[in-house]
Each structure stands twice: as structure tokens, then as C-alpha cells.
Write an enzyme that holds these catalytic residues in place. Structure first.
Site, PDB file in Angstrom:
ATOM      1  CG  HIS A 135       1.120  -9.240   2.125  1.00  0.00           C
ATOM      2  ND1 HIS A 135      -0.171  -9.105   2.596  1.00  0.00           N
ATOM      3  CD2 HIS A 135       1.365  -8.115   1.415  1.00  0.00           C
ATOM      4  CE1 HIS A 135      -0.659  -7.950   2.194  1.00  0.00           C
ATOM      5  NE2 HIS A 135       0.246  -7.327   1.475  1.00  0.00           N
ATOM      6  CG  MET A 181      -8.386 -10.170   7.149  1.00  0.00           C
ATOM      7  SD  MET A 181      -6.692 -10.201   7.723  1.00  0.00           S
ATOM      8  CE  MET A 181      -6.305 -11.949   7.532  1.00  0.00           C
ATOM      9  CG  HIS A 216      -1.920  -0.954   1.357  1.00  0.00           C
ATOM     10  ND1 HIS A 216      -3.234  -0.626   1.525  1.00  0.00           N
ATOM     11  CD2 HIS A 216      -1.866  -2.291   1.267  1.00  0.00           C
ATOM     12  CE1 HIS A 216      -3.948  -1.731   1.546  1.00  0.00           C
ATOM     13  NE2 HIS A 216      -3.137  -2.757   1.397  1.00  0.00           N
TER      14      HIS A 216
END
Ligand code: HPA
Length: 278
Positions: free
Chosen positions: A253, A217, A76
Site C-alpha cells: 500500500h 477494487m 483515507h
């Protein structure tokens, strides 16, 4: 002197949005943001590349915005990008505030509050999700037609209320638009977990029986708040991995980023189509 109109305008603003959101709005107006947006897009993990599709972009890192928290997740970039997508005034959030990072509900839904503050015609929410449905493959785009909340912390929601959330009619429209821009989509139910840890194999088995097609999530706090505020919303999951136990691959991830990289062009096509219509 306060006129009746002034009072009711103030009341409706105060009822809908916290004061700090109005301060953020004022700051962004000073930076050249338009008074009104056509579309707001929340970019999920690894999907920040869509920001490069925005023309005449004003890019502001979250760290430069007053009252704004910092996003900490890898993948991000943490910036607001405002500009035009095929002529439509668009604001993208590259990086979101997850509940699992320790943010409270009202922080998690800042993008929704800003969409409302800029009178955005629509909100497009995207996320990375694990595939529960055995017919799903990594890289599939799933239009969210319904949600299941697992361990949703109701105490953390800012206001109690009996508003409803029905994503089915929007999902029909989203799939039609996807077809018209040549993007294949799956359709399904997003099962929301608070995280931050991945699920166990037994949980995923249970979630499949419950009717979940993908697990993630995020997104649900935003969709709930958008429903409360009457902001029209569509939601898409990119299946970035098979959920726990579906294959024997270990979850991490890195695969989120890989799947997003693989699908970034189709994702962009679909989001552009949604910015134009629905
Ligand atoms: N579980 C929960 N959240 C996720 C997953 C997952 O498998 N993949 C991407 N976000």
C-alpha cells in the site's frame, strides 16, 4: 390531505433513495451544505489532498455524520469536504467505502446517493489502480472508457435492472478537458475485482488478454449506481503500481501513497478542469 403531486414526489424520492440518505442530507443541510451541488468528487486512495483545493470548506469527519459508516483504509482521512472550487459548489468524499472492507453494495454507493440527494450536476470518481497495460507507468492518469466486472457479486446489488453504462462519450470529453488544462492522460478499461487481496500473476495475464488496462477494487459499484440514477459521471484511475507480475516489485500500500503524492498537482488540475466542464 395528500395531493397527487405530494404522492408522486414522495414516490419518486422513495424509489430513488433510501430514507437514511434523506436523513443524512437533512443533517448536512443543518451544517450549512447547499441545497444543490455543481459537482461531487470521490477521492481515491492517497488522493485526499485534493480537499485542500476546496475554498470556504465545511469539513465533517465521517464519524460525526449520522448513518455514516467509518472508512478503515490507510491513506483515507474519512471526511466530507464541501465548499467552492473556482466558484462551483463542490462536495468531496475523502475516503470511500470499499466492498472489500465488508460493506454491502448500498453502503459502497452512499456517495452516489448523496450526489443524487443534493441534485449534483456531475460525479467525478477517482481511484488508485494497478497497471495491466504494459505501456502504462506508475503515475499515469488513466481516463476510464469502459469497465470489466470480475467476480462482481450481483446478489449484493440493491436492485435488479437493465440499465446500461457507456463511458466512451464521457471519456472523449474528459480527455479533451485534460488536454485543455495541460494534463497528459492515458485511456483504458478498468477491470474491477472485489479484493481484498491483490491479484496473482496468472490472473493479471488473463485480465490483459480480456482487455483490462488497469485493475482495482472500487469505482464500478459507484458508476453502476450513478448510471441507474442518471447521475452524469466521469472516472479516472491513478496508476499507483504495476499489477502483479508486470515487474518483479512486491505490491504494497505504501507505493499507492507515493504515486499519489507525486501526481497530486496534475490530478488536482484535471479534477478542477472537470468540475468546470463536461
Ligand atoms: N490491484 C488491485 N487494486 C489495486 C492495485 C492492484 O494492483 N493497485 C491499487 N489498487
Amino acid at each position: 390531505m395528500t395531493t397527487e403531486l405530494d404522492t408522486s414526489q414522495k414516490q419518486s424520492k422513495a424509489m430513488a433513495l433510501p430514507e437514511y440518505i434523506l436523513e443524512i442530507r437533512d443533517f448536512l443541510l443543518d451544517q450549512g451544505f447547499p441545497e444543490k451541488l455543481d459537482a461531487t468528487v470521490i477521492l481515491g486512495s492517497g488522493l485526499g489532498d485534493f480537499g485542500s483545493q476546496i475554498e470556504d470548506a465545511i469539513t465533517i469527519p465521517y464519524g460525526h455524520i449520522p448513518n455514516f459508516p467509518q472508512s478503515t483504509v490507510q491513506g483515507h482521512s474519512g471526511a466530507l469536504i464541501c465548499g467552492h472550487v473556482d466558484g462551483k459548489k463542490t462536495l468531496a468524499f475523502s475516503g470511500r467505502f470499499h466492498f472489500y472492507e465488508g460493506y454491502d453494495f448500498s453502503t459502497t454507493v452512499i456517495p452516489v446517493h448523496l450526489a443524487k440527494a443534493f441534485d449534483s450536476e456531475k460525479l467525478i470518481v477517482s481511484n488508485a489502480a494497478g497497471g495491466i497495460n504494459l505501456d502504462f507507468r506508475v503515475g499515469d492518469l488513466m481516463v476510464i472508457e469502459d469497465i470489466i466486472r470480475q467476480n462482481f457479486d450481483l446478489k449484493a446489488a440493491p436492485s435488479k435492472g437493465l440499465w446500461s453504462l457507456d463511458l466512451n462519450p464521457i471519456a472523449d470529453q474528459v480527455q479533451n478537458i485534460a488536454t485543455s488544462v495541460g494534463v497528459n492522460t492515458k485511456r483504458g478499461t478498468y477491470l474491477y475485482v472485489k479484493g481484498p487481496n491483490y491479484e496473482t500473476k496468472a490472473e493479471i495475464k488473463a485480465f490483459r488478454i480480456m482487455g483490462g488496462d488497469a485493475v482495482g477494487m472500487s469505482t464500478v459499484p459507484e458508476l453502476m449506481e450513478a448510471a441507474r440514477l442518471g447521475v452524469k459521471s466521469a472516472a479516472i484511475s491513478l496508476i499507483t503500481n504495476a499489477a502483479a507480475g508486470v515487474t518483479d516489485q512486491k505490491l504494497d500500500h505504501a507505493e499507492v501513497k507515493e504515486a499519489a503524492e507525486m501526481k497530486k498537482n496534475e490530478f488536482a488540475q484535471l479534477v478542477k478542469g472537470l468540475i468546470q466542464a463536461f
